[in-house]
Write a protein that holds these residues in place. Structure first.
Motif, PDB file in Angstrom:
ATOM      1  N   VAL A 180       0.860  -1.200  -0.007  1.00 27.21           N
ATOM      2  CA  VAL A 180      -0.034   0.049   0.008  1.00 27.21           C
ATOM      3  C   VAL A 180       0.746   1.159  -0.113  1.00 27.21           C
ATOM      4  N   GLN A 181       1.941   1.424   0.993  1.00 26.18           N
ATOM      5  CA  GLN A 181       2.594   2.522   0.888  1.00 26.18           C
ATOM      6  C   GLN A 181       3.786   2.612   0.085  1.00 26.18           C
ATOM      7  N   GLN A 182       4.342   1.671  -0.428  1.00 27.87           N
ATOM      8  CA  GLN A 182       5.685   1.749  -1.180  1.00 27.87           C
ATOM      9  C   GLN A 182       5.215   1.222  -2.854  1.00 27.87           C
ATOM     10  N   VAL A 183       4.655   0.318  -2.705  1.00 27.39           N
ATOM     11  CA  VAL A 183       4.461  -0.306  -4.196  1.00 27.39           C
ATOM     12  C   VAL A 183       3.579   0.620  -4.929  1.00 27.39           C
ATOM     13  N   CYS A 184       2.406   0.771  -4.536  1.00 26.24           N
ATOM     14  CA  CYS A 184       1.186   1.426  -5.308  1.00 26.24           C
ATOM     15  C   CYS A 184       1.712   3.035  -5.734  1.00 26.24           C
ATOM     16  N   PRO A 185       2.518   3.850  -4.934  1.00 27.68           N
ATOM     17  CA  PRO A 185       2.876   5.138  -5.368  1.00 27.68           C
ATOM     18  C   PRO A 185       4.093   5.138  -6.369  1.00 27.68           C
ATOM     19  N   ARG A 186       4.358   3.863  -6.543  1.00 28.30           N
ATOM     20  CA  ARG A 186       5.864   3.696  -7.536  1.00 28.30           C
ATOM     21  C   ARG A 186       4.945   3.445  -8.739  1.00 28.30           C
ATOM     22  N   PRO A 196      -4.258   3.269  -9.670  1.00 30.30           N
ATOM     23  CA  PRO A 196      -5.439   2.001  -9.870  1.00 30.30           C
ATOM     24  C   PRO A 196      -5.017   0.977  -9.100  1.00 30.30           C
ATOM     25  N   PHE A 197      -3.649   0.626  -8.848  1.00 37.35           N
ATOM     26  CA  PHE A 197      -3.324  -0.468  -7.682  1.00 37.35           C
ATOM     27  C   PHE A 197      -3.864  -0.154  -6.619  1.00 37.35           C
ATOM     28  N   ALA A 198      -3.974   0.883  -6.231  1.00 34.44           N
ATOM     29  CA  ALA A 198      -4.769   1.343  -4.720  1.00 34.44           C
ATOM     30  C   ALA A 198      -6.100   1.680  -4.673  1.00 34.44           C
ATOM     31  N   SER A 199      -6.557   2.526  -5.888  1.00 33.11           N
ATOM     32  CA  SER A 199      -7.893   2.928  -5.730  1.00 33.11           C
ATOM     33  C   SER A 199      -8.706   1.704  -6.340  1.00 33.11           C
ATOM     34  N   ILE A 200      -8.473   0.964  -7.223  1.00 37.57           N
ATOM     35  CA  ILE A 200      -9.206  -0.225  -7.822  1.00 37.57           C
ATOM     36  C   ILE A 200      -9.082  -1.603  -7.304  1.00 37.57           C
ATOM     37  N   ILE A 201      -7.743  -1.860  -6.824  1.00 38.64           N
ATOM     38  CA  ILE A 201      -7.423  -3.240  -6.557  1.00 38.64           C
ATOM     39  C   ILE A 201      -7.822  -3.290  -4.958  1.00 38.64           C
ATOM     40  N   LEU A 202      -7.502  -2.384  -4.331  1.00 37.32           N
ATOM     41  CA  LEU A 202      -7.490  -2.583  -2.538  1.00 37.32           C
ATOM     42  C   LEU A 202      -9.145  -2.520  -2.268  1.00 37.32           C
ATOM     43  N   ALA A 508      19.373   4.787 -12.828  1.00 43.14           N
ATOM     44  CA  ALA A 508      19.669   4.576 -11.326  1.00 43.14           C
ATOM     45  C   ALA A 508      18.483   5.104 -10.356  1.00 43.14           C
ATOM     46  N   ALA A 509      18.040   6.133 -10.656  1.00 50.35           N
ATOM     47  CA  ALA A 509      16.785   6.550  -9.905  1.00 50.35           C
ATOM     48  C   ALA A 509      15.481   5.948 -10.167  1.00 50.35           C
ATOM     49  N   MET A 510      15.456   5.352 -11.335  1.00 48.73           N
ATOM     50  CA  MET A 510      14.180   4.694 -11.470  1.00 48.73           C
ATOM     51  C   MET A 510      14.466   3.190 -10.809  1.00 48.73           C
ATOM     52  N   ALA A 511      15.639   2.710 -10.596  1.00 52.12           N
ATOM     53  CA  ALA A 511      15.682   1.450 -10.255  1.00 52.12           C
ATOM     54  C   ALA A 511      15.365   1.453  -8.707  1.00 52.12           C
ATOM     55  N   GLU A 512      15.392   2.610  -7.924  1.00 50.54           N
ATOM     56  CA  GLU A 512      15.039   2.724  -6.592  1.00 50.54           C
ATOM     57  C   GLU A 512      13.478   3.240  -6.409  1.00 50.54           C
ATOM     58  N   SER A 513      12.917   4.051  -7.483  1.00 46.48           N
ATOM     59  CA  SER A 513      11.703   4.550  -7.188  1.00 46.48           C
ATOM     60  C   SER A 513      10.742   4.198  -8.290  1.00 46.48           C
ATOM     61  N   SER A 514      10.749   2.917  -8.806  1.00 47.11           N
ATOM     62  CA  SER A 514       9.653   2.616  -9.678  1.00 47.11           C
ATOM     63  C   SER A 514       9.663   1.162  -9.758  1.00 47.11           C
ATOM     64  N   VAL A 515       8.419   0.543 -10.130  1.00 51.01           N
ATOM     65  CA  VAL A 515       8.172  -0.779 -10.317  1.00 51.01           C
ATOM     66  C   VAL A 515       8.389  -1.238 -11.697  1.00 51.01           C
ATOM     67  N   SER A 516       9.599  -1.649 -11.892  1.00 47.54           N
ATOM     68  CA  SER A 516      10.305  -2.156 -13.156  1.00 47.54           C
ATOM     69  C   SER A 516      11.467  -2.740 -12.908  1.00 47.54           C
TER      70      SER A 516
END
Length: 568
Positions: A180-186, A196-202, A508-516
């Protein structure tokens, strides 16, 4: 009384021979320079060599010795100035050049394997490099996005579980909280609207079975294992539980029952994203193909039962989001390799220009990309002038649509989301010219669009936003001209900005702050750079139109090594 100078020279003036051999110079004796060997070397049985010996001023300066004829005294008693090299090595009097900053992520090396296996991409090495950049996460409560990268706030230990979800056990409830707190914002570039991973799935998961909860916790554990390796086995256990529940449901329930159940699609979404985050191997495409067959059966069953509903309840929103998730993954991934598209144009509304929060662009842009990929597959089959003319007309029509496309932000202003959508539109124009029109990095139009894309990338990095950048960064990176890497001059210090360092900093920034899976993307980009660098001294494989080798620049450098990439 001063001494009188001699009127005549009684002895011959000694001169230094420039052709002395090495042995005589070392012994400091005069050499008669006879060939092939001097008299002294012949008498002593020495090897007479007159090879040139290079002496470096820096070596003498480091040992405190004079270089050449530079002494340490003068006849008038004044002191000599230190050698010029000493000021270069340690002094501040001369500034010859400015050393660029070297970061941990900034080194791209070509080894023997790059030449022995040109079609092989070393993802493991890039994954190790990326993992060395990631910030460990012990406690979490949201993101603190800063210009230099996402920095996780350090807070007290989180609660063991969320009371709102009683289905989650206390032992693994923190994984659901992490989702909820880390994956969805990314998963969204918007800073004002939830993913949508938070507003629809949750909300849907409140009435779902334990299989969906296991899939969600597996995704959370897999993402957290990138920062803490101890969660890798935890993620595998939850993944196994989700797969077991999915198989039991498909085996026991009737086709009419599970074909209309959106929970199974939601589980497939989580498992597919798990494989992308884990290693982005061929495994994620298994879920993609399975979802395609499932959605086809589901649509057929709905048509037979005539149960299609125009309402927007929770189940319909989950199914719509899941179908769009898989269709977008398929379209974006196959732009790189050019393979046949699984999810066709019937999954997209061509006139829908509202930006999707997860895709980071409008469905109309995704539809155009799908057409471009399909059109690129027919280019090699053109066997007549009329077919080539029709091909050019269709490519020009798609280019006009992209140039005039206006993407609308949902529910008000959101500059970050707008910038992400514009970045993808520019990348789509660049992709069209490279995949359909034979453009290459040396084409002025390509260089112009690469600079525009990377300028937006730089602005988003400075603002602390790193989501929805994978595909635009990839497209701009593989079309960088190795001979013209300088992009622009920064103000106010007029420091030059270069393409490759900017791309590596963004990855390098995306590796830390995105789901990819940034490691796979970086490995392919580095492989393309190595191939282009190696071909700089060779004749270009293509002519001006990109038709001589029966393949264009994109098909030559990018497509062969980009199979099964996730670029959504």
């Amino acid at each position: 009384m001063p001494r009188k100078k001699p009127t005549e020279t009684t002895k011959p003036i000694k001169t230094r021979s420039r052709g002395s051999c090495k042995e005589c110079r070392t012994s400091r004796v005069r050499c008669d320079t006879k060939k092939p060997a001097c008299t002294r070397c012949c008498e002593r049985g020495l090897t007479c060599s007159t090879d040139l010996v290079l002496k470096w001023e820096s070596d003498f300066a480091s040992r405190g010795l004079a270089f050449g004829r530079a002494g340490v005294w003068r006849k008038d008693g004044s002191k000599l100035s230190p050698p010029a090299s000493s000021s270069i090595l340690g002094g501040d009097e001369h500034a010859w050049c400015v050393l660029p900053p070297i970061e941990r992520w900034g080194y791209v090396n070509s080894g023997v394997g790059s030449f022995e296996r040109p079609d092989w991409v070393d993802v493991v090495a890039c994954e190790d490099e990326v993992e060395g950049i990631l910030t460990p996460v012990s406690d979490y409560d949201g993101l603190n996005r800063e210009p230099q990268g996402a920095v996780f706030k350090r807070l007290p230990s989180p609660a063991p579980s969320l009371a709102l979800f009683p289905q989650v056990s206390e032992s693994s409830g923190h994984l659901f909280e992490y989702y909820v707190q880390q994956v969805c914002p990314r998963t969204t570039a918007s800073s004002k609207q939830p993913s949508p991973f938070a507003s629809i799935i949750l909300p849907f998961s409140l009435s779902a079975s334990s299989t969906l909860f296991s899939a969600i916790q597996a995704l959370g554990a897999c993402h957290r294992s990138r920062f803490d390796g101890s969660y890798r086995m935890v993620g595998l256990r939850h993944k196994a539980a989700a797969l077991k529940g999915l198989r039991q449901r498909l085996a026991t329930a009737s086709t009419a029952s599970w074909a209309t159940d959106p929970e199974l699609l939601a589980v497939m979404v989580m498992l597919c994203l798990y494989e992308i985050v884990d290693n982005c191997s061929q495994q994620w495409t298994v879920h993609l193909k399975g979802a395609k067959d499932f959605i086809r059966l589901r649509r057929r069953q709905q048509q037979q039962q005539k149960t299609l509903s125009k309402s927007h309840d929770a189940q319909d929103s989950v199914s719509t989001f899941a179908e769009r998730f898989f269709a977008f993954q398929d379209v974006m991934g196959r732009t790189a390799c050019g393979e046949k598209v699984l999810f066709g144009s019937d999954y997209w509304a061509e006139n829908e220009r509202t930006i999707d929060l997860w895709m980071g662009c409008s469905p109309e842009l995704a539809s155009i990309l799908s057409y471009i990929t399909e059109l690129s597959r027919t280019r090699r089959q053109l066997d007549s002038d009329s077919a080539r003319a029709q091909f050019s007309l269709r490519a020009a029509s798609l280019g006009t649509k992209l140039e005039t496309l206006v993407q609308e932000v949902p529910n008000g202003e959101d500059q970050t989301l707008q910038s992400a959508a514009e970045m993808k539109r520019l990348a789509a124009v660049l992709y069209l010219h490279c995949a359909l029109c034979g453009a290459s990095p040396t084409t002025p139009l390509v260089a112009s669009y690469v600079r525009r894309i990377l300028r937006l990338v730089s602005d988003l990095l400075d603002s602390g936003s790193f989501v929805s950048m994978t595909w635009p960064v990839f497209v701009a990176a593989v079309e960088l001209d190795p001979a013209q890497d300088e992009l622009w001059l920064e103000t106010p210090h007029h420091a030059a900005a270069y393409g490759r360092p900017l791309v590596l900093r963004a990855l390098a920034a995306m590796a830390e702050s995105s789901v990819s899976n940034v490691a796979r993307t970086r490995a392919v980009v580095a492989k393309v750079w190595q191939a282009r660098d190696g071909d700089m001294t060779k004749a270009p494989p293509l002519d001006a139109l990109g038709m001589s080798a029966n393949c264009n620049d994109w098909e030559w450098y990018v497509a062969p090594i980009s199979t099964a990439m996730s670029l959504a």
